[in-house]
Motif scaffolding. Structure first.
Motif, mmCIF file in Angstrom:
data_model
loop_
_atom_site.group_PDB
_atom_site.id
_atom_site.type_symbol
_atom_site.label_atom_id
_atom_site.label_comp_id
_atom_site.label_asym_id
_atom_site.label_seq_id
_atom_site.Cartn_x
_atom_site.Cartn_y
_atom_site.Cartn_z
ATOM 1 N N ASP A 122 -4.915 -8.473 0.045
ATOM 2 C CA ASP A 122 -6.184 -7.931 -0.443
ATOM 3 C C ASP A 122 -7.007 -9.006 -1.148
ATOM 4 O O ASP A 122 -6.481 -9.975 -1.693
ATOM 5 C CB ASP A 122 -5.951 -6.737 -1.375
ATOM 6 N N ARG A 125 -7.891 1.975 -3.854
ATOM 7 C CA ARG A 125 -8.699 1.518 -2.720
ATOM 8 C C ARG A 125 -8.091 2.080 -1.438
ATOM 9 O O ARG A 125 -6.954 1.744 -1.094
ATOM 10 C CB ARG A 125 -8.727 -0.013 -2.670
ATOM 11 N N ALA A 165 -9.282 -6.197 -6.253
ATOM 12 C CA ALA A 165 -8.269 -7.205 -5.936
ATOM 13 C C ALA A 165 -8.353 -8.335 -6.958
ATOM 14 O O ALA A 165 -9.421 -8.613 -7.509
ATOM 15 C CB ALA A 165 -8.488 -7.746 -4.530
ATOM 16 N N LEU A 191 -7.578 2.475 2.477
ATOM 17 C CA LEU A 191 -7.704 1.639 3.667
ATOM 18 C C LEU A 191 -7.772 2.458 4.952
ATOM 19 O O LEU A 191 -8.458 2.073 5.900
ATOM 20 C CB LEU A 191 -6.514 0.674 3.764
ATOM 21 N N ALA A 207 -12.143 -1.658 2.249
ATOM 22 C CA ALA A 207 -11.564 -0.551 1.489
ATOM 23 C C ALA A 207 -12.664 0.304 0.865
ATOM 24 O O ALA A 207 -13.746 -0.183 0.536
ATOM 25 C CB ALA A 207 -10.638 -1.088 0.407
ATOM 26 N N SER A 212 0.846 -1.191 0.000
ATOM 27 C CA SER A 212 0.000 0.000 0.000
ATOM 28 C C SER A 212 0.885 1.246 0.000
ATOM 29 O O SER A 212 2.079 1.186 0.293
ATOM 30 C CB SER A 212 -0.930 -0.003 1.215
ATOM 31 N N GLU A 263 -14.554 -4.604 -1.470
ATOM 32 C CA GLU A 263 -13.106 -4.792 -1.506
ATOM 33 C C GLU A 263 -12.569 -4.765 -0.076
ATOM 34 O O GLU A 263 -12.955 -3.907 0.727
ATOM 35 C CB GLU A 263 -12.448 -3.699 -2.344
ATOM 36 N N TYR A 264 -11.650 -5.700 0.225
ATOM 37 C CA TYR A 264 -11.156 -5.851 1.587
ATOM 38 C C TYR A 264 -9.644 -6.063 1.588
ATOM 39 O O TYR A 264 -9.036 -6.370 0.555
ATOM 40 C CB TYR A 264 -11.834 -7.043 2.274
ATOM 41 N N ALA A 265 -9.077 -5.915 2.776
ATOM 42 C CA ALA A 265 -7.655 -6.215 2.963
ATOM 43 C C ALA A 265 -7.446 -6.679 4.397
ATOM 44 O O ALA A 265 -8.081 -6.174 5.329
ATOM 45 C CB ALA A 265 -6.792 -4.995 2.670
ATOM 46 N N ILE A 308 -4.283 1.327 -1.773
ATOM 47 C CA ILE A 308 -3.795 0.234 -2.622
ATOM 48 C C ILE A 308 -4.087 0.614 -4.067
ATOM 49 O O ILE A 308 -5.213 1.017 -4.385
ATOM 50 C CB ILE A 308 -4.507 -1.102 -2.310
#
Length: 284
Positions: free
Chosen positions: A265, A204, A153, A206, A197, A120, A248-250, A148
């Motif tokens: 991610d 993205r 992702a 965070l 995100a 990131s 969207e996630y991390a 990111i």
């Protein structure tokens, strides 16, 4: 080299045999399909040694059964070796095993997907920077965003009620690990956060961090509660209390000086025909 002919042996009384694919006994004649010539032919039934033909057929059947058992045993042994290769002691669900090696893995139904770490970036918020420039007194806090690159992702999951597994290497100062950290980790085990995100432009976001005179004032990020379980030495399981809605996630590890800038991610895709998922509550 010509292919080997397969068929039945029609044994004759003179000690020879005809290799046939099939045969029919009609009274005093025997009609057979020659495996060598591919034509139907006939001979007198009296020429055939029927006892020897039956014994030969039984012996060949026994050999075929023995060969089939041997092949089956080899296949079963190979399956066992495959299971042992992926560490059968770490079965994450019925018939699903955690692959070998270090890293973060996501369980999506019956599949296990390794998550890759992405770096990131910390970017200064332009609007906040402009406020500071225009202010006659420098008391406007600065703001930096952790982002990111990209809007999606590469790893996608469809099962929002998923789980995550982190396998770390045993402590060894001489060993290189593929898990990247932006600073030295803590000593109490991995503190991992799940962050949702926010897609802004082609990035993205965070986290946003506000600071003033070099002192950090505020950290803002949309974290989702997860629970950590140590299921084996250096292997940790992370579970959710509720399914994840599409987005969207991390997964980010918390280090002594803040969030690890190298995150895992992934994205959750909507399931066709599924009812909308109630958004998860933010972690306090």
């Amino acid at each position: 080299m010509p292919a080997l002919l397969r068929g039945k042996k029609l044994v004759l009384k003179d000690g020879t045999f005809q290799l046939v694919r099939d045969y029919q006994r009609n009274g005093e004649r025997v009609r057979y399909l020659s495996a060598e010539r591919g034509d139907w032919e006939e001979i007198p039934a009296v020429m055939v040694d029927w006892d020897a033909t039956a014994k030969t057929a039984a012996a060949e059947k026994s050999e075929e059964d023995a060969l089939a058992k041997k092949i089956h045993a080899q296949e079963q042994a190979q399956k066992i070796e495959t299971v042992m290769d992926v560490d059968a002691s770490l079965q994450v669900s019925p018939g699903v095993f955690l692959p070998p090696g270090e890293g973060m893995f996501v369980i999506d139904g019956k599949s296990v997907k390794p998550l890759e770490q992405v770096g990131s970036q910390v970017k200064t918020d332009k609007k906040q920077y402009l406020k500071r420039v225009l202010s006659p007194i420098p008391i406007v806090p600065s703001k930096q965003n952790v982002q990111i690159p990209g809007t999606r992702a590469s790893i996608r999951v469809r099962n929002g009620q998923t789980e995550f597994y982190l396998r770390e290497a045993p402590a060894d100062p001489d060993r290189t690990t593929p898990i990247v950290k932006s600073s030295r980790p803590g000593e109490s085990g991995p503190e991992v956060e799940l962050v949702r995100a926010t897609v802004k432009g082609n990035k993205r976001q965070l986290e946003s961090i506000k600071s003033l005179f070099g002192e950090q004032l505020e950290e803002k990020r949309n974290t989702i509660s997860i629970q950590r379980w140590e299921i084996a030495p250096t292997v940790f399981r992370f579970t959710l209390s509720e399914p994840l809605p599409p987005g969207e996630y991390a997964l980010a590890e918390r280090l002594p000086d803040g969030m690890n800038l190298f995150v895992w991610d992934f994205g959750v895709d909507p399931v066709t025909g599924a009812k909308p998922t109630t958004p998860l509550k933010k972690k306090n």
